[in-house]
Write an enzyme that holds these catalytic residues in place. Structure first.
Site, PDB file in Angstrom:
ATOM      1  N   ARG A  76       0.843  -1.189   0.000  1.00 25.00           N
ATOM      2  CA  ARG A  76       0.000   0.000   0.000  1.00 25.00           C
ATOM      3  C   ARG A  76       0.885   1.249   0.000  1.00 25.00           C
ATOM      4  O   ARG A  76       1.969   1.249   0.557  1.00 25.00           O
ATOM      5  CB  ARG A  76      -0.894   0.025   1.242  1.00 25.00           C
ATOM      6  CG  ARG A  76      -2.065  -0.941   1.184  1.00 25.00           C
ATOM      7  CD  ARG A  76      -2.971  -0.804   2.386  1.00 25.00           C
ATOM      8  NE  ARG A  76      -2.332  -1.196   3.617  1.00 25.00           N
ATOM      9  CZ  ARG A  76      -1.823  -0.359   4.513  1.00 25.00           C
ATOM     10  NH1 ARG A  76      -1.926   0.956   4.338  1.00 25.00           N
ATOM     11  NH2 ARG A  76      -1.255  -0.804   5.609  1.00 25.00           N
ATOM     12  N   TYR A 204      -1.725  -3.493  -6.873  1.00 26.49           N
ATOM     13  CA  TYR A 204      -1.424  -4.325  -5.708  1.00 26.49           C
ATOM     14  C   TYR A 204      -2.386  -4.134  -4.544  1.00 26.49           C
ATOM     15  O   TYR A 204      -2.695  -3.003  -4.148  1.00 26.49           O
ATOM     16  CB  TYR A 204      -0.003  -4.035  -5.216  1.00 26.49           C
ATOM     17  CG  TYR A 204       0.553  -5.160  -4.378  1.00 26.49           C
ATOM     18  CD1 TYR A 204       1.006  -6.323  -4.986  1.00 26.49           C
ATOM     19  CD2 TYR A 204       0.582  -5.090  -2.994  1.00 26.49           C
ATOM     20  CE1 TYR A 204       1.498  -7.374  -4.235  1.00 26.49           C
ATOM     21  CE2 TYR A 204       1.074  -6.139  -2.237  1.00 26.49           C
ATOM     22  CZ  TYR A 204       1.531  -7.278  -2.857  1.00 26.49           C
ATOM     23  OH  TYR A 204       2.005  -8.326  -2.107  1.00 26.49           O
ATOM     24  N   LYS A 213      -9.535  -2.031   1.796  1.00 27.11           N
ATOM     25  CA  LYS A 213      -9.198  -0.855   2.599  1.00 27.11           C
ATOM     26  C   LYS A 213     -10.015   0.359   2.163  1.00 27.11           C
ATOM     27  O   LYS A 213     -10.401   1.184   2.985  1.00 27.11           O
ATOM     28  CB  LYS A 213      -7.704  -0.549   2.471  1.00 27.11           C
ATOM     29  CG  LYS A 213      -6.802  -1.723   2.836  1.00 27.11           C
ATOM     30  CD  LYS A 213      -7.036  -2.175   4.240  1.00 27.11           C
ATOM     31  CE  LYS A 213      -6.085  -3.287   4.636  1.00 27.11           C
ATOM     32  NZ  LYS A 213      -6.367  -3.804   5.979  1.00 27.11           N
ATOM     33  N   HIS A 233     -10.427  -1.925  11.676  1.00 27.03           N
ATOM     34  CA  HIS A 233      -9.356  -2.797  11.178  1.00 27.03           C
ATOM     35  C   HIS A 233      -9.139  -3.905  12.214  1.00 27.03           C
ATOM     36  O   HIS A 233      -8.132  -3.923  12.918  1.00 27.03           O
ATOM     37  CB  HIS A 233      -8.100  -1.949  10.992  1.00 27.03           C
ATOM     38  CG  HIS A 233      -6.998  -2.592  10.235  1.00 27.03           C
ATOM     39  ND1 HIS A 233      -5.683  -2.212  10.382  1.00 27.03           N
ATOM     40  CD2 HIS A 233      -6.983  -3.592   9.319  1.00 27.03           C
ATOM     41  CE1 HIS A 233      -4.910  -2.936   9.580  1.00 27.03           C
ATOM     42  NE2 HIS A 233      -5.675  -3.784   8.930  1.00 27.03           N
ATOM     43  N   SER A 255      -1.173  -3.419  10.308  1.00 27.89           N
ATOM     44  CA  SER A 255      -0.891  -4.370   9.238  1.00 27.89           C
ATOM     45  C   SER A 255       0.381  -5.159   9.551  1.00 27.89           C
ATOM     46  O   SER A 255       1.355  -4.600  10.062  1.00 27.89           O
ATOM     47  CB  SER A 255      -0.682  -3.616   7.931  1.00 27.89           C
ATOM     48  OG  SER A 255      -1.765  -2.755   7.705  1.00 27.89           O
ATOM     49  N   CYS A 257       1.021  -7.467  11.766  1.00 24.19           N
ATOM     50  CA  CYS A 257       1.351  -7.712  13.183  1.00 24.19           C
ATOM     51  C   CYS A 257       0.656  -8.968  13.693  1.00 24.19           C
ATOM     52  O   CYS A 257       0.468  -9.128  14.904  1.00 24.19           O
ATOM     53  CB  CYS A 257       0.956  -6.527  14.044  1.00 24.19           C
ATOM     54  SG  CYS A 257       2.032  -5.102  13.836  1.00 24.19           S
ATOM     55  N   ASP A 282      -9.352  -9.456   9.244  1.00 18.81           N
ATOM     56  CA  ASP A 282      -8.807  -8.120   8.959  1.00 18.81           C
ATOM     57  C   ASP A 282      -9.776  -6.965   9.235  1.00 18.81           C
ATOM     58  O   ASP A 282      -9.339  -5.900   9.622  1.00 18.81           O
ATOM     59  CB  ASP A 282      -8.348  -8.057   7.490  1.00 18.81           C
ATOM     60  CG  ASP A 282      -7.442  -6.868   7.190  1.00 18.81           C
ATOM     61  OD1 ASP A 282      -6.547  -6.592   8.008  1.00 18.81           O
ATOM     62  OD2 ASP A 282      -7.630  -6.225   6.142  1.00 18.81           O
ATOM     63  N   ARG A 374       2.028 -12.034  -0.479  1.00 21.18           N
ATOM     64  CA  ARG A 374       0.693 -12.322   0.047  1.00 21.18           C
ATOM     65  C   ARG A 374       0.077 -13.583  -0.545  1.00 21.18           C
ATOM     66  O   ARG A 374       0.412 -14.007  -1.651  1.00 21.18           O
ATOM     67  CB  ARG A 374      -0.248 -11.164  -0.306  1.00 21.18           C
ATOM     68  CG  ARG A 374       0.149  -9.828   0.284  1.00 21.18           C
ATOM     69  CD  ARG A 374      -0.250  -9.732   1.723  1.00 21.18           C
ATOM     70  NE  ARG A 374       0.123  -8.461   2.339  1.00 21.18           N
ATOM     71  CZ  ARG A 374      -0.628  -7.829   3.237  1.00 21.18           C
ATOM     72  NH1 ARG A 374      -1.786  -8.318   3.607  1.00 21.18           N
ATOM     73  NH2 ARG A 374      -0.212  -6.710   3.776  1.00 21.18           N
TER      74      ARG A 374
HETATM   75  C1  OXD Z   1      -3.087  -4.350   5.381  1.00 21.48           C
HETATM   76  C2  OXD Z   1      -3.728  -5.507   4.744  1.00 21.48           C
HETATM   77  O1  OXD Z   1      -2.156  -3.760   4.797  1.00 21.48           O
HETATM   78  O2  OXD Z   1      -4.589  -6.113   5.400  1.00 21.48           O
HETATM   79  O3  OXD Z   1      -3.496  -3.998   6.500  1.00 21.48           O
HETATM   80  O4  OXD Z   1      -3.417  -5.819   3.600  1.00 21.48           O
HETATM   81 MN    MN Z   2      -5.139  -5.097   7.231  1.00 21.10          MN
END
Ligand code: OXD
Ligand code: MN
Length: 595
Positions: A76, A204, A213, A233, A255, A257, A282, A374
């Site tokens: 991102r 991406y 998001k 989130h 993100s 974590c 998420d 990912r």
């Molecule tokens: C993030 C995702 O970046 O879930 O938080 O992809």
């Molecule tokens: Mn996320």
């Protein structure tokens, strides 16, 4: 070559908008996705022909494909993400802002003719269970077949969305083009007042899969404030005790974590009979429902998870989830058609193809997989999927958990004194940065509610909305802070994390149900040693104490440094939060003097 161009709807708003956008982008063809299995197969075949996808070995990884993204496009891009509200104040000090007229003009120029020679895919989708009153509809117009296929995994996509939409004009208008995939011409613009997202120049993840998001967090958080609910989130996890008691918690982490890992946790042996199941990994949309509780749905349908570090110890359920029907992006490939990443169970092969598509040799100092590589996997692959994951009503939340990545200060688990104190703790959450977003300075950044990059309006008003929710929820969840990432003086993590996180989770559940004691500290409640089940944990008592301790000198520094953050929020910072900080700081100073 897609063939289906007939329009499967008579919705005049949708048809008019698709026509207008097609006129701007000038694709060679317009293809309407229906979300069927046959379509998935045929789009996949086309993507393979176009070398967008590379098939993996069907014996090792049935139905799995590989994608390399452009190396300039791997995460991102927060610095290129904009909230385009009529005034800069509405976007607030934590967002980049662009004037909506200017944004439409600027991006309009980039979209003009951007799809020449390409296909425009019309991707209708529902965020949330199809029959749920919580759900929202989006239509993404994209020139990326990879995005269309990802959206088919991540959302309830196709006819289901058009049927639900009917003749309504109430849908998110998402326009996306990879265009030249140039960082200089890359913008992710949100127009909350128009329920619109325009994204250009990236293919991406969160930049391009607009349901995630962009709609489910930035736009939804804006709608949620007006409509009196929360778009967060957060993972949603179900915990069933050996006696069959089922509870749900929602947990916010920045993100990369470990949200996916926590939502799929396997309890250690001493928790025989406990089962953790996943509702979401998420995003949580939460509203007040039956019994005056906060009820949560997961708006997504699949997982877009970070691959490195995933293995049979850290997350066996994720490993099972990615055995089949999964798209892998930017991991390493092996000559025998499998995939590899740093932190997988097995050693790297002597020779592989790295995430950029270049030859890679064992011992190389370069990573074989990108740290933000990912998987996109259907949630139905998850062996631990909750049977309520598709429930239109959602699940009732007993506890809200906020966790950052902090090597100091924040204890393993801490319960807030009350709702306002909990909102304060969440609003000042800090976290050390990860690879999920590009161009961030290393170190701790404030990441309130793990929502810093996703709050679709002014942060101070968002905190006020959180405070206001208290009076809307007759039976509110308790609020906790956790930190799996604290380090000892040797620089090593104190707490083993992963499955062992069941131990603080059990305390959280018991506290939420009012049946375990705690110790009151100056900054909140923490468990005493005897309040945690530590059986079978190969850690000294001293290490556990270090992980759990509240060090007042560290907290004094923490509370002082929060001032700068609150100053940044400016005049919309709720006074309640400013006072919380001052009161705590005063308490900590007094306690330090007394101690
Ligand atoms: C993030 C995702 O970046 O879930 O938080 O992809
Ligand atoms: Mn996320």
């Amino acid at each position: 070559m897609p063939t289906k161009s007939e329009r499967p709807t008579t919705n005049p708003h949708l048809l008019g908008w698709v026509e207008e956008m097609a006129k701007l982008c000038k694709p060679d063809r317009v293809y309407w996705c229906d979300g069927s299995e046959a379509e998935r197969k045929s789009l996949t075949e086309q993507a393979v022909e176009q070398k967008v996808l590379i098939p993996l070995d069907p014996k090792r990884r049935p139905g799995c494909y590989y994608h390399h993204s452009n190396p300039n496009d791997v995460a991102r891009v927060e610095h290129l993400t904009f909230i385009c509200t009529p005034t800069k104040e509405e976007a607030g000090p934590t967002n980049n802002w662009m004037d909506p007229k200017e944004a439409y003009r600027k991006l309009g120029g980039l979209f003009d003719g951007a799809m020449k020679g390409r296909t425009l895919y019309v991707v209708p989708y529902v965020m949330g269970p199809a029959g749920s009153e919580f759900s929202k509809i989006g239509i993404e117009l994209t020139d990326s077949i990879y995005v269309a296929l990802n959206m088919g995994i991540m959302t309830r996509m196709g006819t289901v969305a058009l049927e639900r939409l009917g003749a309504s004009n109430d849908f998110n208008r998402g326009l996306h083009s990879v265009a030249r995939c140039s960082p200089d011409e890359r913008f992710i613009c949100h127009f909350p007042q128009d329920n619109t997202v325009w994204s250009v120049g990236s293919g991406y993840g969160g930049n391009a899969l607009l349901g995630k998001k962009c709609l489910a967090l930035r736009i939804a958080s804006y709608l949620a404030r007006d409509e009196g609910w929360l778009a967060e989130h957060m993972l949603i996890l179900e915990a069933e005790s050996p006696r069959g008691e089922v509870s749900y918690v929602a947990a916010a982490f920045p993100s990369a974590c470990g949200k996916t890992n926590f939502s799929m946790l396997i309890p250690p042996k001493t928790f025989e009979g406990w089962r953790i199941r996943t509702v979401g990994d998420d995003i949580a949309w939460m509203r007040v429902g039956d019994g005056g509780q906060l009820w949560a749905v997961n708006p997504e349908y699949g997982y877009f998870g970070v691959v490195p570090g995933t293995n049979n110890t850290t997350n066996p359920n994720a490993m099972r989830s990615i055995e089949k029907d999964t798209l892998f992006t930017n991991v390493a490939r092996t000559a025998d058609g499998d995939v590899w990443w740093e932190g997988k169970d097995n050693e790297p092969y002597p020779e592989m193809i790295d995430w950029k598509g270049a030859p890679w040799k064992k011992g190389s100092t370069e990573k074989a997989a990108h740290p933000n590589s990912r998987f996109t996997a259907p949630m139905s692959n998850n062996p631990a999927l909750s049977r309520f994951a598709h429930d239109p009503k959602g699940v009732p939340i007993s506890a809200l958990i906020f966790g950052g990545r902090r090597s100091t200060t924040v204890p393993l688990v801490l319960q807030s004194f009350n709702w306002a104190h909990g909102v304060y703790l969440a609003s000042t959450m800090g976290s050390e940065t990860t690879a999920a977003a590009e161009g961030l300075k290393a170190g701790v950044r404030r990441d309130p509610m793990a929502m810093l990059p996703f709050i679709g309006y002014d942060a101070g008003s968002y905190f006020q909305h959180w405070l206001d929710m208290q009076s809307r929820i007759p039976n509110p969840p308790k609020i906790f802070v956790v930190n799996w990432f604290r380090k000892g003086s040797d620089g090593k993590f104190l707490w083993p994390g992963y499955g062992e996180n069941m131990r603080p989770l059990k305390w959280i559940l018991d506290r939420s149900h009012g049946r375990v004691s705690a110790m009151e500290t100056t900054v909140g409640f923490i468990p005493r040693m005897e309040d945690l089940n530590l059986n079978g944990l190969s850690l000294s008592d001293e290490t556990v104490r270090d992980a759990m301790k509240v060090d007042l000198a560290e907290w004094e520094a923490e509370l002082e440094s929060q001032r700068e953050w609150f100053d940044k929020i400016g005049k919309t910072l709720p006074r309640t939060l400013a006072l919380q900080r001052e009161m705590l700081l005063e308490k900590v100073r007094i306690a330090r003097k007394a101690g």
